[in-house]
Design an enzyme around this catalytic site. Structure first.
Site, PDB file in Angstrom:
ATOM      1  N   ASP A  79      40.524  36.679  31.410  1.00 13.96           N
ATOM      2  CA  ASP A  79      39.488  37.468  32.070  1.00 13.96           C
ATOM      3  C   ASP A  79      39.935  38.919  32.203  1.00 13.96           C
ATOM      4  O   ASP A  79      40.683  39.272  33.103  1.00 13.96           O
ATOM      5  CB  ASP A  79      39.194  36.863  33.459  1.00 13.96           C
ATOM      6  CG  ASP A  79      38.084  37.616  34.194  1.00 13.96           C
ATOM      7  OD1 ASP A  79      37.393  38.437  33.547  1.00 13.96           O
ATOM      8  OD2 ASP A  79      37.909  37.363  35.404  1.00 13.96           O
TER       9      ASP A  79
ATOM     10  N   ARG B 152      30.825  32.549  37.604  1.00 12.66           N
ATOM     11  CA  ARG B 152      29.590  31.926  38.089  1.00 12.66           C
ATOM     12  C   ARG B 152      28.571  31.778  36.980  1.00 12.66           C
ATOM     13  O   ARG B 152      27.712  30.900  37.032  1.00 12.66           O
ATOM     14  CB  ARG B 152      29.045  32.738  39.283  1.00 12.66           C
ATOM     15  CG  ARG B 152      28.667  34.145  38.927  1.00 12.66           C
ATOM     16  CD  ARG B 152      28.606  35.061  40.146  1.00 12.66           C
ATOM     17  NE  ARG B 152      29.953  35.395  40.630  1.00 12.66           N
ATOM     18  CZ  ARG B 152      30.202  36.150  41.701  1.00 12.66           C
ATOM     19  NH1 ARG B 152      29.205  36.632  42.408  1.00 12.66           N
ATOM     20  NH2 ARG B 152      31.437  36.418  42.049  1.00 12.66           N
TER      21      ARG B 152
ATOM     22  N   LYS C  61      39.050  45.213  34.530  1.00 13.87           N
ATOM     23  CA  LYS C  61      39.981  45.131  35.659  1.00 13.87           C
ATOM     24  C   LYS C  61      41.081  46.186  35.504  1.00 13.87           C
ATOM     25  O   LYS C  61      41.390  46.599  34.382  1.00 13.87           O
ATOM     26  CB  LYS C  61      40.650  43.745  35.671  1.00 13.87           C
ATOM     27  CG  LYS C  61      39.755  42.593  36.061  1.00 13.87           C
ATOM     28  CD  LYS C  61      40.537  41.278  36.021  1.00 13.87           C
ATOM     29  CE  LYS C  61      39.640  40.098  36.358  1.00 13.87           C
ATOM     30  NZ  LYS C  61      39.182  40.094  37.751  1.00 13.87           N
TER      31      LYS C  61
HETATM   32  N1  BES Z   1      38.798  35.467  37.890  1.00  6.55           N
HETATM   33  C1  BES Z   1      38.337  36.381  38.864  1.00  6.55           C
HETATM   34  C2  BES Z   1      38.752  35.956  40.291  1.00  6.55           C
HETATM   35  C3  BES Z   1      40.236  35.980  40.566  1.00  6.55           C
HETATM   36  C4  BES Z   1      40.831  37.137  41.023  1.00  6.55           C
HETATM   37  C5  BES Z   1      40.991  34.863  40.386  1.00  6.55           C
HETATM   38  C6  BES Z   1      42.204  37.149  41.273  1.00  6.55           C
HETATM   39  C7  BES Z   1      42.340  34.860  40.646  1.00  6.55           C
HETATM   40  C8  BES Z   1      42.953  36.015  41.087  1.00  6.55           C
HETATM   41  C9  BES Z   1      36.816  36.490  38.826  1.00  6.55           C
HETATM   42  O1  BES Z   1      36.258  36.341  37.572  1.00  6.55           O
HETATM   43  C10 BES Z   1      36.475  37.858  39.308  1.00  6.55           C
HETATM   44  O2  BES Z   1      36.791  38.784  38.622  1.00  6.55           O
HETATM   45  N2  BES Z   1      35.824  37.934  40.464  1.00  6.55           N
HETATM   46  C11 BES Z   1      35.426  39.178  41.033  1.00  6.55           C
HETATM   47  C12 BES Z   1      33.955  39.102  41.371  1.00  6.55           C
HETATM   48  C13 BES Z   1      33.337  40.424  41.710  1.00  6.55           C
HETATM   49  C14 BES Z   1      33.276  41.305  40.490  1.00  6.55           C
HETATM   50  C15 BES Z   1      31.940  40.196  42.274  1.00  6.55           C
HETATM   51  C16 BES Z   1      36.254  39.420  42.293  1.00  6.55           C
HETATM   52  O3  BES Z   1      36.545  38.461  43.011  1.00  6.55           O
HETATM   53  O4  BES Z   1      36.635  40.560  42.522  1.00  6.55           O
HETATM   54 ZN    ZN Z   2      37.273  35.190  36.236  1.00  7.70          ZN
HETATM   55 MN    MN Z   3      36.161  38.112  36.468  1.00  5.67          MN
END
Ligand code: BES
Ligand code: ZN
Ligand code: MN
Length: 498
Positions: free
Chosen positions: A262, A343, A269
């Site tokens: 991801d 999601r 990110k």
């Molecule tokens: N895979 C990430 C969540 C995550 C973050 C898992 C750190 C493990 C460690 C997920 O896909 C993500 O990026 N979520 C975002 C959502 C936001 C953009 C609404 C988040 O949690 O910041």
């Molecule tokens: Zn993710």
């Molecule tokens: Mn993500």
């Protein structure tokens, strides 16, 4: 690690690299710990007197035995006085940690240890002895670990130990999948693992839906996440039909997020720590190995496991913020943030699980950073649409050690999920309630079935390594469903086994 049972032999004389004995109260040694102490002329008692030996769960001391015992060293582990499986698992993990370079362990629990305690101790040793050395070429740098445990106990049968071994193997296999870098673990190689389990295990059928089939099914949410990646996406479908079925009207639908890397996509990110996003498939790993374990143990509940797998990458074809896509169930989604991809792929997988006949849904996903802020690495976040089903999942968490804490859903959170242009938005403008928001979004795709969502972002990866969180919860959940129904009467409003 493999374990085996030895009832007849004297554990103190057993030939091994390390002898593992337990203490609850260091002031009152009993059982094999007391017997070993006698042969060692009181050194364990002396360690206790000097305050080096602590009976608390997970504490451990190493004592050298010279030639006086079958093993040259003894690990004395604390199990505490509460007697819980979790305490005995912690003791096992500590024993594996303290065992140094030992490869063969003789395990000698006291005579009054129960079957559950002995199994938990061996399970703890098995997960504690896990190493990930697949990508080290220097043999000398590979850290040795216990490979074989000979268990001296009348409380367990060989079949109990075989079940513990299968559980340890499944947890450690899920960790391997998490820890394997994303250039080696792709959606395709993840599907290969699932296929391998299908070949190996009776009653487990594995099919892998590829891009063309996903297009035919209209899996627009999964396909939208895959657009920026050179790796083709898949939806892994595992169906386990038990020989004996305790609940013929029940089909457990397990869904696991498998984003094999991801980057965040166009909403990219920060680079610091991004390497950990190779583990963004921990939910999928738990579901694949959990379903494999259920089938291997022949548990009597039909189980359908669905794992949507893709990378989330930015490129010229990638989905852009502001794009509107159509999910498999026809719902339109405005992509506000391409990093809220989990999601999306879960949405199509939940729809597919319901269409394939699941009567109860449980999804596991490393879904939000917000759940890490809320609960850290101890509890997964547990969201549910049905009180009894949620309590059933929570109880499975408590008994297995994969802890899960209830989090809220409420219609008053609904405005977060709204989009000015489409049916739903995949991310909110505000940062508040991030984990709840994600769960509220998923709920839209559960077709009114009893559904639970476990956000394992904090529990699935700890200190840069996969934990296998969820595998043991799945096993305990299925065992519980078989033993006492779906819990629709007994469990309402009251968590069992708490
Ligand atoms: N895979 C990430 C969540 C995550 C973050 C898992 C750190 C493990 C460690 C997920 O896909 C993500 O990026 N979520 C975002 C959502 C936001 C953009 C609404 C988040 O949690 O910041
Ligand atoms: Zn993710
Ligand atoms: Mn993500």
């Amino acid at each position: 690690m493999k374990s085996r049972l030895r009832r007849s032999a004297d554990p103190l004389a057993a030939k091994a690299d390390v002898l593992v004995v337990t203490v609850s109260d260091p002031k009152r040694l009993d059982g094999p710990a007391a017997a070993a102490d006698k042969k060692l002329r009181g050194v364990i008692e002396l360690a206790a007197k000097n305050g080096e030996l602590d009976g608390s769960p997970g504490s451990a001391t190493l004592v050298h035995a010279g030639e006086r015992l079958g093993s040259p060293r003894v690990v004395v582990v604390g199990v505490g006085e509460a007697g819980s499986a979790e305490d005995w698992r912690a003791a096992g993990r500590a024993a594996a940690e303290e065992a140094g370079r030992a490869r063969r362990a003789a395990v000698a629990p006291p005579d009054d240890a129960t079957k559950d305690q002995v199994c938990a101790l061996v399970e703890g040793i098995g997960v504690g002895a896990y190493r990930f050395d697949d990508f080290r070429t220097d043999e000398a740098k590979k850290k040795p670990a216990i490979e074989r445990a000979t268990v001296h106990s009348a409380a367990v049968r060989a079949a109990d130990l075989a079940s513990v071994d299968a559980t340890v193997d499944a947890v450690n296999a899920a960790r391997d999948l998490c820890n394997t870098p994303a250039n080696h673990l792709t959606p395709t190689t993840l599907a290969d693992r699932a296929r391998g389990l299908g070949k190996e295990i009776d009653g487990l059928k594995v099919t892998v839906l590829e891009r063309r089939q996903l297009q035919r099914l209209g899996a627009g949410a999964l396909l939208s996440v895959a657009r920026g990646s050179a790796e083709p996406p898949v939806m892994i479908v595992m169906r386990y039909t038990p020989k004996q079925n305790a609940k013929p009207d029940t089909v457990l639908g397990l869904v696991g997020k498998a984003v094999t890397f991801d980057t965040g996509g166009i909403s990219i990110k920060p680079s610091s720590g991004m390497e950990e996003m190779k583990m963004d498939m921990g939910g999928g790993a738990a579901v694949i190995e959990g379903a494999g374990l259920v089938a291997r143990l022949g548990l009597p509940i039909e189980t359908l496991a669905i794992v949507p797998a893709t990378e989330n990458m930015p490129d010229g074809a990638a989905t852009k913020p502001g794009d509107v896509i159509t999910a498999m169930n026809g719902t339109t989604i405005e992509i506000v943030n391409t990093d809220a991809e989990g999601r999306l792929i879960l949405a199509d997988a939940l729809t597919h699980a319901a269409r394939e006949g699941a009567t109860h849904l449980l999804d596991l996903a490393t879904l939000t950073g917000a759940i890490i802020v809320a609960l850290g690495s101890v509890y997964s976040g547990l969201f549910g649409s049905d009180e009894a089903w949620t309590q059933e999942v929570r109880a499975a968490g408590e008994s297995s050690g994969d802890l899960a804490w209830p989090m809220p859903l409420h219609p008053r959170y609904d405005p977060l999920v709204r989009s000015p242009v489409a049916d739903l938005a995949n991310a909110a403008k505000k940062r508040e309630a991030g984990a709840v928001y994600a769960a509220q979004f998923l709920r839209e795709f559960t077709e009114g079935l009893p559904w639970c969502h476990l956000d394992i972002a904090g529990t699935g990866m700890v200190d840069g390594a996969g934990t296998g969180a969820g595998v043991r919860l799945i096993k305990a959940l299925v065992a519980g469903m078989a033993a006492h129904g779906e819990g629709h009467d007994a469990a309402v409003g009251r968590p069992r086994d708490l």
